[in-house]
Write a protein that holds these residues in place. Sequence first.
Motif, PDB file in Angstrom:
ATOM      1  N   LYS A 640     -28.616  18.914 -53.853  1.00  0.00           N
ATOM      2  CA  LYS A 640     -27.914  20.038 -53.242  1.00  0.00           C
ATOM      3  C   LYS A 640     -26.444  20.010 -53.677  1.00  0.00           C
ATOM      4  O   LYS A 640     -25.944  18.967 -54.080  1.00  0.00           O
ATOM      5  CB  LYS A 640     -28.040  19.934 -51.726  1.00  0.00           C
ATOM      6  CG  LYS A 640     -29.491  19.830 -51.258  1.00  0.00           C
ATOM      7  CD  LYS A 640     -29.596  19.497 -49.791  1.00  0.00           C
ATOM      8  CE  LYS A 640     -30.967  18.970 -49.396  1.00  0.00           C
ATOM      9  NZ  LYS A 640     -32.077  19.906 -49.450  1.00  0.00           N
ATOM     10  N   PRO A 641     -25.745  21.135 -53.527  1.00  0.00           N
ATOM     11  CA  PRO A 641     -24.335  21.145 -53.963  1.00  0.00           C
ATOM     12  C   PRO A 641     -23.460  20.168 -53.181  1.00  0.00           C
ATOM     13  O   PRO A 641     -22.476  19.663 -53.716  1.00  0.00           O
ATOM     14  CB  PRO A 641     -23.896  22.590 -53.737  1.00  0.00           C
ATOM     15  CG  PRO A 641     -24.991  23.270 -52.998  1.00  0.00           C
ATOM     16  CD  PRO A 641     -26.229  22.464 -53.148  1.00  0.00           C
ATOM     17  N   LEU A 642     -23.812  19.918 -51.932  1.00  0.00           N
ATOM     18  CA  LEU A 642     -23.094  18.909 -51.152  1.00  0.00           C
ATOM     19  C   LEU A 642     -24.057  17.758 -50.916  1.00  0.00           C
ATOM     20  O   LEU A 642     -25.199  17.966 -50.537  1.00  0.00           O
ATOM     21  CB  LEU A 642     -22.629  19.487 -49.817  1.00  0.00           C
ATOM     22  CG  LEU A 642     -21.555  20.578 -49.922  1.00  0.00           C
ATOM     23  CD1 LEU A 642     -21.395  21.308 -48.592  1.00  0.00           C
ATOM     24  CD2 LEU A 642     -20.223  19.987 -50.354  1.00  0.00           C
ATOM     25  N   THR A 643     -23.576  16.546 -51.133  1.00  0.00           N
ATOM     26  CA  THR A 643     -24.503  15.418 -51.054  1.00  0.00           C
ATOM     27  C   THR A 643     -23.827  14.232 -50.368  1.00  0.00           C
ATOM     28  O   THR A 643     -22.661  14.295 -50.001  1.00  0.00           O
ATOM     29  CB  THR A 643     -24.998  15.050 -52.471  1.00  0.00           C
ATOM     30  OG1 THR A 643     -26.075  14.133 -52.361  1.00  0.00           O
ATOM     31  CG2 THR A 643     -23.890  14.422 -53.291  1.00  0.00           C
ATOM     32  N   GLY A 644     -24.566  13.152 -50.194  1.00  0.00           N
ATOM     33  CA  GLY A 644     -23.999  11.975 -49.555  1.00  0.00           C
ATOM     34  C   GLY A 644     -24.475  11.815 -48.136  1.00  0.00           C
ATOM     35  O   GLY A 644     -25.186  12.658 -47.600  1.00  0.00           O
ATOM     36  N   ILE A 645     -24.026  10.733 -47.526  1.00  0.00           N
ATOM     37  CA  ILE A 645     -24.547  10.327 -46.221  1.00  0.00           C
ATOM     38  C   ILE A 645     -24.197  11.349 -45.132  1.00  0.00           C
ATOM     39  O   ILE A 645     -24.912  11.524 -44.178  1.00  0.00           O
ATOM     40  CB  ILE A 645     -24.051   8.889 -45.881  1.00  0.00           C
ATOM     41  CG1 ILE A 645     -24.834   8.285 -44.730  1.00  0.00           C
ATOM     42  CG2 ILE A 645     -22.556   8.837 -45.617  1.00  0.00           C
ATOM     43  CD1 ILE A 645     -26.245   7.867 -45.120  1.00  0.00           C
ATOM     44  N   LYS A 646     -23.084  12.062 -45.300  1.00  0.00           N
ATOM     45  CA  LYS A 646     -22.717  13.115 -44.340  1.00  0.00           C
ATOM     46  C   LYS A 646     -22.875  14.508 -44.955  1.00  0.00           C
ATOM     47  O   LYS A 646     -22.290  15.477 -44.466  1.00  0.00           O
ATOM     48  CB  LYS A 646     -21.256  12.929 -43.903  1.00  0.00           C
ATOM     49  CG  LYS A 646     -20.976  11.619 -43.188  1.00  0.00           C
ATOM     50  CD  LYS A 646     -21.049  11.795 -41.686  1.00  0.00           C
ATOM     51  CE  LYS A 646     -20.639  10.504 -41.004  1.00  0.00           C
ATOM     52  NZ  LYS A 646     -21.403  10.278 -39.767  1.00  0.00           N
ATOM     53  N   ASN A 647     -23.570  14.619 -46.045  1.00  0.00           N
ATOM     54  CA  ASN A 647     -23.774  15.906 -46.733  1.00  0.00           C
ATOM     55  C   ASN A 647     -22.458  16.605 -47.058  1.00  0.00           C
ATOM     56  O   ASN A 647     -22.341  17.828 -46.905  1.00  0.00           O
ATOM     57  CB  ASN A 647     -24.633  16.853 -45.884  1.00  0.00           C
ATOM     58  CG  ASN A 647     -25.948  16.238 -45.481  1.00  0.00           C
ATOM     59  OD1 ASN A 647     -26.487  15.397 -46.181  1.00  0.00           O
ATOM     60  ND2 ASN A 647     -26.458  16.643 -44.338  1.00  0.00           N
ATOM     61  N   ASP A 648     -21.473  15.856 -47.488  1.00  0.00           N
ATOM     62  CA  ASP A 648     -20.207  16.532 -47.787  1.00  0.00           C
ATOM     63  C   ASP A 648     -19.535  16.039 -49.070  1.00  0.00           C
ATOM     64  O   ASP A 648     -18.377  16.353 -49.330  1.00  0.00           O
ATOM     65  CB  ASP A 648     -19.234  16.423 -46.602  1.00  0.00           C
ATOM     66  CG  ASP A 648     -18.982  14.979 -46.191  1.00  0.00           C
ATOM     67  OD1 ASP A 648     -19.460  14.064 -46.893  1.00  0.00           O
ATOM     68  OD2 ASP A 648     -18.311  14.758 -45.164  1.00  0.00           O
ATOM     69  N   GLY A 649     -20.281  15.297 -49.886  1.00  0.00           N
ATOM     70  CA  GLY A 649     -19.718  14.860 -51.172  1.00  0.00           C
ATOM     71  C   GLY A 649     -20.011  15.889 -52.257  1.00  0.00           C
ATOM     72  O   GLY A 649     -20.923  16.698 -52.133  1.00  0.00           O
TER      73      GLY A 649
END
Lengths: 960, 261
Positions: A640-649
Amino acid sequence: MRQWRFEVFNRPSFSDVHGNSVLEEIKELGISSVEAVQSAKVFLIEADSNDDSAQRVGKELLTDPVCEEYYIGRSGPPAGLAKATLIEVHLKSGVTDPVAESVMAAMADMGVKTGNVRTARKYVLLGDITQSQTDTIAKKILANDVIETVIIGSEAEPPGPHLKPYEMQIIHWPICDLDDEGLTALSKEKDLFLNLVEMQTIQKHYRELGREPTDVELESLAQTWSEHCVHKTLKSSVDMSIDGRQLHFDNLLKDTIFKATKQLNKSWCISVFVDNAGVVEFDRDSAVCFKVETHNRPSALDPYGGAATGIGGVIRDPMGTGMGARPIANTDIFCFGPPDKKLEDIPKGVLHPRRIMKGVVAGVRDYGNRMGIPTVNGAIYFDERYLGNPLVYCGNIGIMDKNKCFKNPQPGNIIIVVGGKTGRDGIHGATFSSGEITHEYEAIFSHAVQIGNPITEKKMLDVLLQANEASLYEAITDCGAGGLSSAVGEMGKDLGAEVNLEKVPLKYAGLNYAEIWISEAQERMVIAVKGENVKEIQKIFDSENVESTVIGKFTDDKKLILRYNGQKVAEMDMDFLHDGVPKYSRKAVWNTPALSEPSIAEKDNYNDELLQILSSYNVAGKEWVIRQYDHEVQGSSVVKPLTGIKNDGPSDAAVIRPKFDSDRGLAISCGMNPLYGDIDPYWMALAGIDEAIRNLICVGGRADRIALLDNFSWGNCTKPETFGPLVRASQACHDGAIAFDSPFISGKDSLNNEFSCEDGTQISIPSTLLISAISIVRDVNKCVTMDAKRASNLLFVVGETKNELGGSHYYKIKGHLGANVPTVDLETAPKIAEKISSAIAQGLTVSCHDCSEGGLAIALAEMAFAGGLGIEADLRGLPKSKDCSRKDSQLFSESNSRYIVEVEPENYDAFAKLMLNLPFGQVGKVTGEKTLTIKAEDGKTVIELDLDLLKQAWQRPLDW
Amino acid sequence: MKQVRAIVLRAAGINCDMETEYALELAGAKAVRCHINRIIEDKSTLDHFQIIVFPGGFSYGDDVAAGKILANQIVHHLYEPIQKFIDAGKLALGICNGFQVLVKAGILPGSDKAESQDSVTITHNDSGKFEDRWVYLAPQTEKCIFIEPGRQIYLPIAHAEGKVVTKDDTALEELKSQGQIAFKYVDENGREGSYPVNPNGSVDSIAGLTDSTGRILGLMPHPERHVRPIQHPHWSRLKDKTDGDGMTIFNNAVKYVQENL
């Protein structure tokens, strides 16, 4: 019929979200006298109804029974509040009003007969506001002059719609006896944007025919020959001087970008540079096509409408490619002026960058989301020089059957126009987009703005897919720039066509035949249908309330014949129309600028620089934008365009899985760096290619199935010194495509992006080349993301860091440009890409991130805060060139072809073996601490920062 | 085993019909996408199905208000057939726009249409804009056949108008006491919270509602977008997951039909 006026307000106990956001924007403008804003929806409805049924419409249809209330008639200011200013914003007559159309349909469902319906917005501003403040608020926030009318404190309803019928009259624009001056004057007077040589060519043609052209004939030529449609600059022959060395190209495109594609000759390229989008193989049964377009001019005038029709238009490209593709992903890349620019520093005739950005994002959001297409990849770039010319690139990818990638229109096929009706919207859009903007354009070219209705397009898509499935048509194309003229003209190029213009369904009366032919009204497609299939295909369209109309047929005489009510208004040779445009020869110059490296003292600690770069607009997080796009619709997202443990990378690229029953994926990315172009556009273009490819590789894309798209946005290319950089960039595209074994499959250019200020100064945009890229992912289960995954994993950098701070963000925050622009080692870069791709496919890596804007330190910070894990890095392990000895160049150099890879300790050997003979080294490891620490070669810590602090610095600037 | 048949309603602007059809098929149902015009033409169409799904999208552009025009169309052309469908013990699911439609048509929370419409609605997010983000949902009722009580699930939302509001506290208390709150937005640890845990400002963190029978479910988040493990945002960290959380809703529906209808 009586006209009823309904005003719908929020009940006081429910918050007025729209009113509140207007209030916030008023405060942002620096006006503090407004205490509150109340917003209301206004409906002006002509209906056959009595009081009772009007109350029913108000209550049951127009008002939410829980949180809204309605008022029939015109409500005054709220009781007890004398200091209220009432402002109403109405659409200008003829502007598409989708809500009105829905209201009419809904009232029919209720059994109430309606006449004309219009909608408007009303604002009640409370507070002690001056007249000039009211005007500013109306102009800067509430309304857009181009499409809307503001009524302040008046009782009058706005003027009614166009109703005056058109009276047929054939108009000739005599040309045969004009001298050169007269030809130039005619072109200017009629907004044809044809230059003297072109006018002379047309004159000669009509002299030979022994008659004068009609208006619609000249309009057709102007549109077909426009820069927007034929790309005459990129196809011209060029005499180029590079630092005094002479070069010649017979046809710039054919000698550079096409040439590489042709030479690479990939079997998986199905249709390149010929159709509305480039088509490549996806799997055994399916193909995907990709197109990126610009919609710069309309977005400068009307950011919302311009961007909405930008995405709406590019979606129709795949829909009109081959026999029609199903859209599966959108991309969007924007360039704006700095969002914190002071209002008083904005040139006349230009909207504030912040307003442009908000409008553009909202336009793409509303159109893309309503179409049900995930917007999965994009970028935003800020530079002073985009103030007068914002750039709006919109892309769309579609999927189609592999055996339906080509059209086959035949003589005798019936021409059907499907979808929306035709209005005056967008007239002269194609020619308009080929000229230069001045501070007066807003007034002169407002008709070039197009208005979109995504639901019309979605309905059309739904039925066209059914018609395609049933193989009921022979060819399809979209009505884009140039409208029917372009669509019918292109499809009938090798055949001939006859069109009866009075048949074309209109939004309102009064359009003349020429307007009908060149209108760029949105949401229309043209199909060629065998006579025996007409009934059946129209049955499909009717079944879902999609308008379709037979407007003519294709012939075999290579003539284009237009009639209105039986009278011939145009008769043109297809050959002259399509191949008559004179060939150009242009001059181009590139002189390497005399630039030097700044002298900046080396420091012991770079915490401040890292935070400052993270907070610079180009690097900072774009979550505010990304979240407004639906990137999950169709259920296909893998990366996805935002990724990472908090979905914001920040993801490097998107991966979608377009078929429910297959684990094959498609990776989508882009690359762009206009700042490098100020040093050398050749390396700018290669950096863009390298970056787009790195991004694909980082998520798991195959290195051997990469297809590229080019989109050039440039200044006025009749100036050799502006054209020179474009030639340099084209050469780089050729060299990059060959080196990476990755062909270009489609491209587009938008030239003349210059703005003339009132005082005569010209602002030209920086040379801006967007590279978009797609690749196949063999198995989406092997994809990786950029966030750090687990403490104690090892971090490697693959690719050499060089002393290349020229055009970097580090220099930018220090106020320098520099000279050492990042280059690309065309030998090594493709090898690195290939090896990283193998490592990911073999499951040897758990995350991968490319070093791009801001360099190594930024990339490490992003991996750390996206993963919520610390990183301990040590620059001793960094593979670097000999001249890269300073701490700042090691940390912030933007050298290309570098990847940071996270590897589990047990895979160390296998990974190292795979990278043998490539520049790579271990730079550190992932930790459980919430800190990013970087040690310099002398063992001293140069960066030590808390993850939350890093993330905040990155998120804050664009967290609107 | 009995073939469960589901109908997925299409209309102008509906755009989640294909993935919804796929989710139902994964759950073992035979699913058909059908345009509303076909059902209006032949109202007996619904007789062939046991589950009706109102999918997500922007029906009629969400003009006037989200779901409003389609709700109006249903009220005037399909209210009786749908009521008959529900009364026959069958199931209805509204997702996102479909939930908005069910609420605005007075089908959810239901019972009396006008009273339902006057007491609960769905309106603009507090943030004032469309947002796409993943949310945790905690089941609040044991009466809704679609829901596995006690199982917290993770799904994406994507909407601009998802804030559930009630006319007043009495209306809210009524929903609570009748067990009609299906899901609440919670954080990872199951606790309610402010934005972005509650992404739109819904009263009492309401994310979904059920009717008095427990056979109608409407929710703003999209279960059809999380039917396979790879759709989870952190799938690459969760390699042992075998199912997408959203499947629980479709599986329960299919199982209910197999066992009860």
